[in-house]
Design an enzyme around this catalytic site. Structure first.
Site, PDB file in Angstrom:
ATOM      1  N   SER A 105       2.446  -6.899  -2.991  1.00  0.00           N
ATOM      2  CA  SER A 105       3.030  -5.563  -2.890  1.00  0.00           C
ATOM      3  C   SER A 105       4.364  -5.511  -3.661  1.00  0.00           C
ATOM      4  O   SER A 105       4.373  -5.757  -4.865  1.00  0.00           O
ATOM      5  CB  SER A 105       3.185  -5.191  -1.414  1.00  0.00           C
ATOM      6  OG  SER A 105       3.414  -3.816  -1.273  1.00  0.00           O
ATOM      7  N   HIS A 138      -4.148  -3.659   3.055  1.00  0.00           N
ATOM      8  CA  HIS A 138      -2.887  -4.177   2.509  1.00  0.00           C
ATOM      9  C   HIS A 138      -2.351  -5.376   3.305  1.00  0.00           C
ATOM     10  O   HIS A 138      -1.260  -5.856   3.029  1.00  0.00           O
ATOM     11  CB  HIS A 138      -1.847  -3.035   2.537  1.00  0.00           C
ATOM     12  CG  HIS A 138      -0.719  -3.193   1.565  1.00  0.00           C
ATOM     13  ND1 HIS A 138      -0.892  -3.162   0.196  1.00  0.00           N
ATOM     14  CD2 HIS A 138       0.618  -3.394   1.751  1.00  0.00           C
ATOM     15  CE1 HIS A 138       0.281  -3.322  -0.410  1.00  0.00           C
ATOM     16  NE2 HIS A 138       1.216  -3.485   0.511  1.00  0.00           N
ATOM     17  N   ASP A 183      -6.875  -0.016   1.037  1.00  0.00           N
ATOM     18  CA  ASP A 183      -5.429  -0.202   1.157  1.00  0.00           C
ATOM     19  C   ASP A 183      -4.773   1.184   1.143  1.00  0.00           C
ATOM     20  O   ASP A 183      -4.833   1.896   0.142  1.00  0.00           O
ATOM     21  CB  ASP A 183      -4.979  -1.051  -0.039  1.00  0.00           C
ATOM     22  CG  ASP A 183      -3.495  -1.342  -0.058  1.00  0.00           C
ATOM     23  OD1 ASP A 183      -2.707  -0.540   0.500  1.00  0.00           O
ATOM     24  OD2 ASP A 183      -3.114  -2.356  -0.661  1.00  0.00           O
TER      25      ASP A 183
END
Lengths: 283, 283
Positions: free
Chosen positions: B151, B261, B227
């Site tokens: 991320s 995620h 996600d």
């Protein structure tokens, strides 16, 4: 799926599914939480079940995020079920007063003493109510279940297996409390949940139970030699080892030099434990 | 070992060592934290290094306890280094006002704007000060280092690799923010740390950097298709993919159906990523 099961979250993991649930437990008389891992094989067939009981202060999350078990469960096609370690928010005044009693510390016994007995029925929850719920709601082979755990949960796994030789096909533990009637944690918990009569305690002590019931399969235990709780004599694997030797119970007790009481140890030996169970669950 | 390094904890894991350190960082002008994994091979030889940069809100702990990376690092003989995601307790009034700014959200840039610039120098910290510290204090092959992340940390890994093609031998990312100048998280962070001049932002945007510098090795990216941050257009892998295609940069962008995620996704694909780096680090 039963209306009583509430799905709280779901994540894909190693092509299977990690999921957290809550439900109203009739034996604990309150909302209870557990986590599962459904391996990819469960999409097309029924799978065996491996219960994991956690240690003091844990919830169903510690094992789920730290143990690295999903990889192996996916490989062998085994469902993992990790219950919480106690009832929570029961309204019992003392439940949050100590880290080793009440919340996070159910000790896998059925309490007989007030005010605990209304909610702290973890033994019946883990061996009866939860399996019924799992069997009714997931694609599992109800006659293929095994159990393992860590520390207080290692104690839990050992007593569940020893008290139910027909219910579980194998058992293993990481750094289990093996003689709770002879260690400070166990003495405190059993006095609180079961009262002063030490005769009552023996039904939840693996080193006592093994004298009456032997298992026709070998027990696997890993004990880190740098485990501070081992050094503090909370775990007493030698007591259990002696008891097993006396009655001829097969025990594979492995002392692991340098390893401590943490999930870094558990994750290191997780593959060995899942293989230990897979040999019987997947045969 | 340097006096400036403070060992906070140490655990054996897969026959190697997980350790947490803090030290005074001269570029960040405050105490900084990081975690390492030293594989068993490091007891007898120098090993390559793989840096992992974490995402928003994380500390050095998330990767260390959740990613399951130690098993593979032990297998290939690679040291893992996971820095914290920002300075902490700097005294900057705004540092804890938002979860996506300040503490836990350093964004791997060198801030140029008051009051951040005195402490928020994460780019220099991660690419210069921390590697110097690692090289001076651990048995490593300083010329064999690679980087990956998740991320915000995937963004960090990409820009570190693209701005230093001679420093890192390979790069990969899980769900990286690949075009921060065009997503809400990046716009907020870059405005705060770098000011209003968007020209200045481009030096920290992977999709801009790739236009100027290509890497002579393929980039690996895994992006979960479930996600929510992908759906919210915070990650924009297609922007990076287009930029790579335009300049002929080799990119292995894998869209993973059903994955989100979380670290459940990261742990699932961790082995692939460590193998991706091991191919060059261990050759």
């Amino acid at each position: 799926m039963s209306n009583s099961l509430k799905l709280k979250s779901e994540n894909l993991c190693f092509n299977g599914t990690v999921a957290y649930y809550s439900h109203f437990s009739s034996v604990c008389n309150c909302e209870m939480n557990f986590a599962v891992y459904l391996p990819p094989q469960a999409k097309s067939q029924s799978v065996p079940i491996l219960y994991y009981l956690s240690g003091l202060t844990c919830t169903e999350e510690n094992f789920t995020v730290k143990a690295g078990a999903q990889r192996y469960a996916a490989e062998y096609g085994i469902m993992l079920v990790a219950p919480d370690t106690s009832p929570r928010n029961t309204g019992i005044a003392e439940e949050d007063e100590a880290w080793d009693l009440g919340t996070g510390a159910g000790f896998y016994v059925d309490a007989t003493v007030e005010p605990w007995k209304k909610h702290y029925q973890m033994y019946s929850y883990v061996t009866q109510e939860l399996p019924q719920l799992i069997n009714a709601n997931f694609p599992v082979l109800a006659n293929k279940q095994s159990i393992f755990g860590h520390s207080m949960g290692g104690h839990g796994a050992l007593i569940c297996a020893l008290k139910n030789p027909d219910k579980y096909l194998s058992v293993s533990a990481f750094a289990p409390i093996t003689a709770p009637i002879n260690c400070p944690w166990g003495e405190k918990a059993f006095t609180t949940y079961l009262g002063q009569d030490k005769k009552q305690w023996q039904q939840y002590d693996a080193s006592e139970l093994i004298k009456k019931t032997q298992l026709d399969y070998p027990i696997l235990i890993d004990q880190g030699m740098a485990d501070t709780f081992y050094e503090q004599k909370q775990l007493l694997p030698e007591t259990f080892q002696s008891a097993c030797q006396e009655v001829g119970q097969a025990l594979n007790l492995r002392f692991q030099p340098g390893y401590d009481h943490s999930y870094f140890t558990i994750s290191t030996f997780m593959e060995d434990h899942i293989k230990h169970h897979a040999v019987v669950l997947c045969s």
